[in-house]
Design a protein around this motif. Sequence first.
Motif, PDB file in Angstrom:
ATOM      1  N   THR A  28      -0.055  11.764   2.750  1.00 34.14           N
ATOM      2  CA  THR A  28      -1.469  11.436   2.921  1.00 34.14           C
ATOM      3  C   THR A  28      -1.727  11.058   4.383  1.00 34.14           C
TER       4      THR A  28
ATOM      5  N   GLY B  73       2.586   4.945   8.802  1.00 31.85           N
ATOM      6  CA  GLY B  73       4.039   4.996   8.769  1.00 31.85           C
ATOM      7  C   GLY B  73       4.688   6.099   9.591  1.00 31.85           C
TER       8      GLY B  73
ATOM      9  N   GLY C 230      -3.915  -4.486   6.915  1.00 33.96           N
ATOM     10  CA  GLY C 230      -5.158  -4.068   6.277  1.00 33.96           C
ATOM     11  C   GLY C 230      -4.970  -2.763   5.521  1.00 33.96           C
TER      12      GLY C 230
ATOM     13  N   GLY D 177       1.588  -0.510   7.004  1.00 33.48           N
ATOM     14  CA  GLY D 177       0.830  -0.976   5.850  1.00 33.48           C
ATOM     15  C   GLY D 177       0.716  -2.478   5.702  1.00 33.48           C
TER      16      GLY D 177
ATOM     17  N   ASN E  68      12.225  15.830   9.839  1.00 37.58           N
ATOM     18  CA  ASN E  68      13.175  15.200   8.917  1.00 37.58           C
ATOM     19  C   ASN E  68      13.486  16.034   7.686  1.00 37.58           C
ATOM     20  N   HIS E  69      12.890  17.213   7.587  1.00 38.73           N
ATOM     21  CA  HIS E  69      13.318  18.121   6.516  1.00 38.73           C
ATOM     22  C   HIS E  69      14.724  18.634   6.778  1.00 38.73           C
TER      23      HIS E  69
ATOM     24  N   ILE F  94      -6.108   0.780   4.880  1.00 34.98           N
ATOM     25  CA  ILE F  94      -6.901   1.836   5.528  1.00 34.98           C
ATOM     26  C   ILE F  94      -7.626   2.610   4.428  1.00 34.98           C
TER      27      ILE F  94
ATOM     28  N   ALA G 198       1.706   8.895  -0.361  1.00 35.66           N
ATOM     29  CA  ALA G 198       2.519   9.784  -1.192  1.00 35.66           C
ATOM     30  C   ALA G 198       3.945   9.261  -1.357  1.00 35.66           C
ATOM     31  N   GLY G 199       4.301   8.192  -0.630  1.00 32.11           N
ATOM     32  CA  GLY G 199       5.647   7.627  -0.776  1.00 32.11           C
ATOM     33  C   GLY G 199       6.734   8.476  -0.143  1.00 32.11           C
TER      34      GLY G 199
ATOM     35  N   ALA H 261      -8.439   7.871   3.133  1.00 29.69           N
ATOM     36  CA  ALA H 261      -7.017   7.672   3.446  1.00 29.69           C
ATOM     37  C   ALA H 261      -6.061   8.453   2.547  1.00 29.69           C
TER      38      ALA H 261
ATOM     39  N   GLY I  16      -3.477   8.472   5.406  1.00 30.97           N
ATOM     40  CA  GLY I  16      -3.293   7.018   5.572  1.00 30.97           C
ATOM     41  C   GLY I  16      -1.828   6.670   5.781  1.00 30.97           C
TER      42      GLY I  16
ATOM     43  N   GLN J 216       9.365   1.800   3.768  1.00 33.12           N
ATOM     44  CA  GLN J 216       8.072   1.305   4.245  1.00 33.12           C
ATOM     45  C   GLN J 216       7.156   0.921   3.102  1.00 33.12           C
TER      46      GLN J 216
ATOM     47  N   THR K 136       6.347  16.847   6.115  1.00 34.17           N
ATOM     48  CA  THR K 136       5.929  16.551   4.733  1.00 34.17           C
ATOM     49  C   THR K 136       4.426  16.780   4.515  1.00 34.17           C
TER      50      THR K 136
ATOM     51  N   VAL L  83       0.857  -1.187   0.000  1.00 34.64           N
ATOM     52  CA  VAL L  83       0.000   0.000   0.000  1.00 34.64           C
ATOM     53  C   VAL L  83       0.891   1.235   0.000  1.00 34.64           C
TER      54      VAL L  83
ATOM     55  N   ASN M 253      10.274   6.878   5.211  1.00 33.24           N
ATOM     56  CA  ASN M 253      11.737   6.893   5.255  1.00 33.24           C
ATOM     57  C   ASN M 253      12.444   5.556   5.348  1.00 33.24           C
TER      58      ASN M 253
END
Length: 445
Positions: free
Chosen positions: A144, A151, A203, A200, A318-319, A205, A78-79, A115, A146, A85, A139, A75, A82
């Motif tokens: 997103t 994550g 299930g 992820g 984390n930026h 979401i 937005a990817g 989600a 979800g 995942q 971010t 699943v 880190n």
Amino acid sequence: TIKNLDVLINSLEGIETITEPNQVAKLSQDYHTFSPVLVPKLAGKVGDIVVRPANEQEVIKVAAICAEHRVPVTVRGAGTGNYGQCVPLHGGVILDMTKLQEILWVKPGVARVEAGVKLAALDKKAREIGWEMRMAPSTYRTATIGGFIAGGSGGIGSVQYGLLGDRGNLLGLRVVTLETEPRVIELRGDDVQKVNHAWGINGIITQVEIPLGPAYPWAEVIVTFDDFITAAKFGQTLANADGMIKKLVTIFASPIPQYFHPLQPYIPKDTHPAFLIVAEPSLESLPGLVQQYSGQITYQKPAQEAGKGLNLAEFTWNHTTLHARNVDTSLTYLQSIIPADKGLELVADLHHYFGDEVMVHLEFIRVNGVVVPAALQLVRYSTEERLNEIIRYHEAKGVFIANPHTYIIEDGGRKVIDPEQLKFKEIVDPYGLMNPGKSKVLQFS
Ligand code: FAD
């Protein structure tokens, strides 16, 4: 990999799919590239096909087909995760959730959304009635909801509200199971923890019910200090000041700010800055505290300019690592929480012990009613052995490390999978199809 891709594609008729190899490869990636340890381990891991359902009905259809064909499913929001995942370890379907974008409702203090809704979109909608997300990762413009729940861990706002996993920060969830006849399960109350931060694999979401906080007019401020520990003490005192409303208290040891090019005019060389987001009504109380610690306010952006020009939040969490790596790709990072009883004394010890090899970046967060420094230290990477040595040194001193250099859940922040999550996993993913390989105990069957 999928044996009979054409049959699968045919049965998915009516649902958007992507098979162009470059695009599929791109949508098999996330930001594990921050870790020099993970890059070689995850190289070449790609899905066979990306499927983009537009609503829950389509998610159910995809789940049924994948269960029937015993195809792995990864699943993806937005990817921006880190730790690989959402990198598929055994190919299969990449289930892109970004089309599920409906904001179902927003009421005072709570919202229900699909989600794939972007955090910034939810915030904007909630602000129309005077509310906003309690916390958001740096971010938030792309991530997103979800993906954040499955994550993420916390972010801007955690100094006030704690982390996402804390009781009360997630009210309800709806998941679709990976069965030949998928079920839709609503989890509420403590049951939400069965899916919260499950990477992820517990299930799909489809909907989330999330509590909101009051939306203040937020001002952004930079304060600089000649000495790092003084800056950290200032941060702790401000974070502890319950009467002052804030959503970000970040402290950087020099030379970290040198990586923030647009902010150079506000951070004199060799100084150690605090980046703050403070509610405007609390702003008048700030100069007194700054003076007490001999700091200098070098930058201030009023709330009415929010969203314009520089956005301090996008240099924090984390930026910070993102900006640093844009300048020097040999840098990587750690994620840690300093226990309350050790606090800044331990931070000072670690700062002196490692010097420039581990540059301290503190994010104050509330943990069970006490504000503690969390840290996303920037590390000058040499070898994996040295990185592990650094991690072990921190752990031996009592620091909790959520290791971002592993894609195995148990080796990261969780250490062991919660037994409730395990039990739920057996119910929602009986064939072990959800990104198999992510967990030591949950092997691909
Ligand atoms: P993805 O990366 O797409 O997915 C994350 C995980 O959730 C994956 O395991 C995926 O399989 C799973 N997932 C996604 N959607 C679903 C769904 N619908 N159902 C089930 N599982 C799903 N994180 C923080 O917590 N705080 C920060 O401040 C922060 N700052 C960051 C800064 C940078 C520069 C970067 C690169 C990352 C940062 N992160 C941070 C990590 C990440 O951005 C956030 O956790 C973000 O919320 C993830 O959202 P996403 O939509 O990109 O999720």
